[in-house]
Design a protein around this motif. Sequence first.
Motif, mmCIF file in Angstrom:
data_model
loop_
_atom_site.group_PDB
_atom_site.id
_atom_site.type_symbol
_atom_site.label_atom_id
_atom_site.label_comp_id
_atom_site.label_asym_id
_atom_site.label_seq_id
_atom_site.Cartn_x
_atom_site.Cartn_y
_atom_site.Cartn_z
ATOM 1 N N ALA A 158 -10.285 0.182 1.794
ATOM 2 C CA ALA A 158 -10.381 -1.043 1.193
ATOM 3 C C ALA A 158 -9.394 -1.910 1.371
ATOM 4 O O ALA A 158 -9.961 -3.303 1.198
ATOM 5 C CB ALA A 158 -10.629 -0.802 -0.318
ATOM 6 N N PHE A 159 -8.260 -1.877 1.432
ATOM 7 C CA PHE A 159 -7.216 -2.860 1.691
ATOM 8 C C PHE A 159 -7.613 -3.628 3.038
ATOM 9 O O PHE A 159 -7.501 -4.949 3.217
ATOM 10 C CB PHE A 159 -5.931 -2.103 1.909
ATOM 11 N N GLY A 161 -7.903 9.766 -1.323
ATOM 12 C CA GLY A 161 -7.716 8.584 -2.102
ATOM 13 C C GLY A 161 -6.963 7.554 -1.436
ATOM 14 O O GLY A 161 -7.275 6.344 -1.269
ATOM 15 N N PHE A 162 -5.899 7.926 -0.693
ATOM 16 C CA PHE A 162 -5.072 7.054 0.014
ATOM 17 C C PHE A 162 -5.975 6.472 1.037
ATOM 18 O O PHE A 162 -5.904 5.245 1.306
ATOM 19 C CB PHE A 162 -3.926 7.853 0.585
ATOM 20 N N SER A 199 3.510 9.817 -3.417
ATOM 21 C CA SER A 199 2.882 10.571 -4.420
ATOM 22 C C SER A 199 3.221 11.679 -4.899
ATOM 23 O O SER A 199 3.972 12.296 -4.417
ATOM 24 C CB SER A 199 1.079 10.902 -3.804
ATOM 25 N N LEU A 226 0.960 -1.165 0.160
ATOM 26 C CA LEU A 226 0.061 -0.067 -0.135
ATOM 27 C C LEU A 226 0.946 1.295 -0.039
ATOM 28 O O LEU A 226 1.515 1.696 1.184
ATOM 29 C CB LEU A 226 -0.803 0.153 1.188
ATOM 30 N N LEU A 270 -9.006 6.150 1.287
ATOM 31 C CA LEU A 270 -10.068 5.124 1.039
ATOM 32 C C LEU A 270 -9.641 4.028 0.297
ATOM 33 O O LEU A 270 -10.043 2.664 0.678
ATOM 34 C CB LEU A 270 -10.886 5.718 -0.397
ATOM 35 N N ARG A 271 -8.360 3.912 -0.125
ATOM 36 C CA ARG A 271 -7.624 2.798 -0.925
ATOM 37 C C ARG A 271 -7.075 1.932 0.436
ATOM 38 O O ARG A 271 -7.086 0.926 0.515
ATOM 39 C CB ARG A 271 -6.559 3.067 -1.545
ATOM 40 N N ALA A 272 -6.675 2.534 1.650
ATOM 41 C CA ALA A 272 -6.327 1.775 2.960
ATOM 42 C C ALA A 272 -7.614 1.226 3.511
ATOM 43 O O ALA A 272 -7.423 -0.064 3.958
ATOM 44 C CB ALA A 272 -5.938 2.832 3.820
#
Length: 93
Positions: A24-25, A17-18, A7, A1, A20-22
């Motif tokens: 989801a991870f 965005g980070f 970035s 991740l 939200l990605r975290a």
Amino acid sequence: LPTPRSSTNEQGATAAGFVLRAAAFFATHGIDQIERVTTDNAKNHTISTHFQAALGEFRAKHKLIRPHCPWQAGRQRSGRAPCDGTRRGTYSA
């Protein structure tokens, strides 16, 4: 991740965005609830509507570190006196 530090910019939308990605991870690894996100006091975290909206999507509280205490966010520092006045060695995540 990848972290936001890798970035190309440090804008609120990028930080959002980070996060939200975290989230989801973590969800793919069985962690459904994120209670709080701790960040430094940068504007891309404190006043960004994108970042605050991202936290609102999974109802996480936003906790800010004390000013001038970057080790509280897990960043590596060496030889700096912490806020309580004592000396510590190397700080790492």
